[in-house]
Design a protein around this motif. Structure first.
Motif, mmCIF file in Angstrom:
data_model
loop_
_atom_site.group_PDB
_atom_site.id
_atom_site.type_symbol
_atom_site.label_atom_id
_atom_site.label_comp_id
_atom_site.label_asym_id
_atom_site.label_seq_id
_atom_site.Cartn_x
_atom_site.Cartn_y
_atom_site.Cartn_z
ATOM 1 N N ILE A 18 4.193 21.669 17.053
ATOM 2 C CA ILE A 18 5.443 21.719 16.740
ATOM 3 C C ILE A 18 6.217 20.627 17.441
ATOM 4 C CG2 ILE A 18 7.667 23.337 17.014
ATOM 5 C CD1 ILE A 18 5.605 25.591 17.066
ATOM 6 N N VAL A 19 7.093 19.759 16.865
ATOM 7 C CA VAL A 19 7.904 18.661 17.301
ATOM 8 C C VAL A 19 9.294 19.045 17.186
ATOM 9 C CG1 VAL A 19 8.389 16.294 17.096
ATOM 10 C CG2 VAL A 19 5.850 17.082 16.656
ATOM 11 N N ILE A 20 9.835 19.067 18.343
ATOM 12 C CA ILE A 20 11.357 19.463 18.686
ATOM 13 C C ILE A 20 12.370 18.437 18.759
ATOM 14 C CG2 ILE A 20 13.241 20.893 19.801
ATOM 15 C CD1 ILE A 20 10.931 22.746 20.211
ATOM 16 N N HIS A 71 0.392 22.941 20.662
ATOM 17 C CA HIS A 71 0.999 21.903 21.358
ATOM 18 C C HIS A 71 2.555 21.715 20.756
ATOM 19 C CE1 HIS A 71 -2.613 19.807 22.498
ATOM 20 N NE2 HIS A 71 -3.413 20.513 21.655
ATOM 21 N N VAL A 72 3.368 21.636 21.712
ATOM 22 C CA VAL A 72 4.844 21.703 21.430
ATOM 23 C C VAL A 72 5.374 20.478 22.180
ATOM 24 C CG1 VAL A 72 6.849 22.745 21.708
ATOM 25 C CG2 VAL A 72 4.996 24.258 21.638
ATOM 26 N N PHE A 73 6.121 19.569 21.547
ATOM 27 C CA PHE A 73 6.750 18.284 21.854
ATOM 28 C C PHE A 73 8.151 18.459 21.858
ATOM 29 C CE2 PHE A 73 2.469 16.943 20.331
ATOM 30 C CZ PHE A 73 2.079 16.086 21.545
ATOM 31 N N VAL A 74 8.713 18.355 22.932
ATOM 32 C CA VAL A 74 10.218 18.206 22.791
ATOM 33 C C VAL A 74 10.812 17.107 23.190
ATOM 34 C CG1 VAL A 74 12.232 19.443 24.089
ATOM 35 C CG2 VAL A 74 10.311 20.782 23.664
ATOM 36 N N HIS A 75 11.811 16.409 22.668
ATOM 37 C CA HIS A 75 12.180 15.235 22.651
ATOM 38 C C HIS A 75 13.690 15.293 23.570
ATOM 39 C CE1 HIS A 75 13.703 11.273 21.229
ATOM 40 N NE2 HIS A 75 12.827 10.982 22.063
ATOM 41 N N MET A 125 11.022 9.913 27.202
ATOM 42 C CA MET A 125 11.881 11.317 27.098
ATOM 43 C C MET A 125 11.073 12.437 26.433
ATOM 44 S SD MET A 125 15.378 9.622 26.337
ATOM 45 C CE MET A 125 15.272 8.966 25.011
ATOM 46 N N LEU A 126 9.773 12.230 26.142
ATOM 47 C CA LEU A 126 9.146 13.355 25.518
ATOM 48 C C LEU A 126 8.262 14.293 26.396
ATOM 49 C CD1 LEU A 126 8.552 14.321 22.673
ATOM 50 C CD2 LEU A 126 6.434 12.937 22.564
ATOM 51 N N GLY A 127 8.328 15.649 26.112
ATOM 52 C CA GLY A 127 7.822 16.390 27.112
ATOM 53 C C GLY A 127 6.708 17.166 26.052
ATOM 54 N N HIS A 128 5.457 17.348 26.758
ATOM 55 C CA HIS A 128 4.319 17.768 25.921
ATOM 56 C C HIS A 128 3.789 18.970 26.580
ATOM 57 C CE1 HIS A 128 -0.163 17.034 24.502
ATOM 58 N NE2 HIS A 128 0.383 18.139 24.075
ATOM 59 N N PHE A 129 3.903 20.063 25.789
ATOM 60 C CA PHE A 129 3.566 21.515 26.454
ATOM 61 C C PHE A 129 2.210 21.899 25.451
ATOM 62 C CE2 PHE A 129 7.884 20.769 27.460
ATOM 63 C CZ PHE A 129 7.996 21.332 28.661
ATOM 64 N N VAL A 130 1.282 22.837 26.194
ATOM 65 C CA VAL A 130 0.345 23.369 25.647
ATOM 66 C C VAL A 130 0.614 24.729 25.656
ATOM 67 C CG1 VAL A 130 -2.194 23.891 24.839
ATOM 68 C CG2 VAL A 130 -1.309 21.313 25.497
ATOM 69 N N VAL A 131 0.800 25.774 24.814
ATOM 70 C CA VAL A 131 1.218 26.960 25.004
ATOM 71 C C VAL A 131 0.182 27.720 24.123
ATOM 72 C CG1 VAL A 131 3.243 28.693 24.477
ATOM 73 C CG2 VAL A 131 3.543 26.433 25.040
ATOM 74 N N GLY A 132 -0.373 28.888 24.976
ATOM 75 C CA GLY A 132 -1.459 29.613 24.595
ATOM 76 C C GLY A 132 -0.952 30.978 23.924
#
Length: 295
Positions: free
Chosen positions: A192-194, A230-234, A260-267
């Protein structure tokens, strides 16, 4: 006794030898020319074969586009590295139609890519120009200036309407994006890219709902979860993005920050949720703005 006359080109004398050399040279030249023609024809036929629509759309767009990229090369590479590692065709959900949209659609060739944007006109025009793209418009009812009010509401409803495991299609949480096509809530989104809504001023829709909804989708995804979403927040440096990723994606899930991009992995979570004050995270968010304003 007369002998049969010999073919002049095969006569054993010196003149015949020179002729034989000439014949061999002409034969080799003809063969070489034929091979070159065959290869050229084959390559031309291959060149005429149509490219997949997402690839040709992206090539044509970026060849003529005169727009400033939203993401840096390093940020784009961070997302692409995850798409490239998908063990099966990726399910990619992107919040925001941006300069990179056709790039995401082409990089996820063979997978499912869906875009969500705040502007109906932009979605309609984008789909008309690029029929291979799947995009939907969403009416975001919350604005950047509503951040503190929304967080207070979330704190009261984290065990109710704003819980981390729920069917958002029927959610009354103001942070939930619940007007997408029904099927989208059953898809196991791998990435998911935000990068939307824009959120550039207090009166514009912020990304609170995008980030909250991504957090819920990741925790309620179908199947085995595939090792997490994988969630990316710009534009992580902005207040809304910083506070909401702390609350809904959690610092414990932060893998890396690239520019400026955060990369999260949410279970994926069980139906009961986690038994602690914030529900979404194991640890209390540590953002300074959150600490002083919201706790």
């Amino acid at each position: 006794m007369k002998t049969a006359g010999k073919f002049p080109l095969l006569h054993p004398y010196k003149t015949g030898g020179r002729i034989r050399i000439t014949v061999v040279a002409l034969f080799l030249l003809f063969t070489f020319t034929f091979l070159l023609s065959f290869i050229a024809t084959r390559d031309a036929a291959a060149a005429r074969s149509p490219l997949p629509d997402p690839i040709s759309d992206a090539l044509l767009y970026y060849a003529s586009a005169n727009a400033t990229p939203t993401m840096s090369p390093a940020e784009i590479d961070s997302v692409f590295s995850v798409l490239r590692r998908c063990s099966a065709p990726c399910n990619l959900l992107v919040f925001g139609l941006t300069h990179e949209s056709l790039l995401w659609n082409s990089l996820n060739l063979g997978g499912r890519t869906v875009f969500v944007d705040e502007y109906p006109f932009s979605v309609t025009r984008f789909e008309e120009r690029h029929p291979s793209v799947e995009a939907y418009d969403v009416r975001f009812t919350t604005k950047v200036r509503d951040l503190r009010t929304l967080i207070e509401e979330f704190k009261r409803e984290v065990g109710g309407e704003c819980r981390p495991v729920q069917n958002m299609l029927y959610s009354d949480c103001r942070l939930a994006v619940n007007d997408l096509p029904n099927y989208m809530y059953d898809v196991g989104w791998d990435v998911i890219v935000i990068d939307g809504p824009s959120g550039y001023s207090p009166e514009t829709p912020g990304r609170m709902a995008s980030i909250f909804s991504a957090g819920v989708m990741a925790r309620t995804r179908g199947g085995d979860g595939g090792g997490g979403t994988h969630v990316f927040v710009h534009e992580m440096m902005r207040e809304v993005e910083s506070v909401c990723t702390d609350l809904f994606l959690c610092r414990e899930n932060l893998v890396e920050t690239v520019d400026m991009l955060g990369h999260f992995v949410v279970g994926k979570m069980g139906g009961g949720g986690r038994k602690h004050s914030f529900g979404f995270c194991y640890t209390i968010p540590s953002s300074s703005s959150l600490t002083t304003e919201f706790i």
